[in-house]
Design a protein around this motif. Sequence first.
Motif: not given
Length: 80
Positions: A18-22, A40-41, A47-49
């Motif tokens: 679920v992290c958008p930044n790998e 921190e998303c 909010e932080p996933q």
Amino acid sequence: MALIINDNCTACDACKPVCPNEAIAVGDPIYIIDPSRCTECVGAEDEPQCKLVCPADCIDPDPEHRETPEELMAKYESLH
Ligand code: SF4
Ligand code: SF4
């Protein structure tokens, strides 16, 4: 501020996809957040996933990596 995973991590793997930044990697024995990739998303989500999905509630702010919202957004833009 980047987030950090503490020792209560059960290595369940819920957070990594679920992290958008790998920013999350499989570690031994606990998963690890790369502070150079965690925003921190900011830039992607409200909010932080990883915190949202973590069943062990083991993801905390990392006091060693304090950043303003503007710095987090600049990091996000540099990554994408
Ligand atoms: S807070 Fe967001 S960017 Fe940072 S590790 Fe968690 S999911 Fe990834
Ligand atoms: S979701 Fe939580 S318990 Fe599962 S791997 Fe990530 S940090 Fe560890």
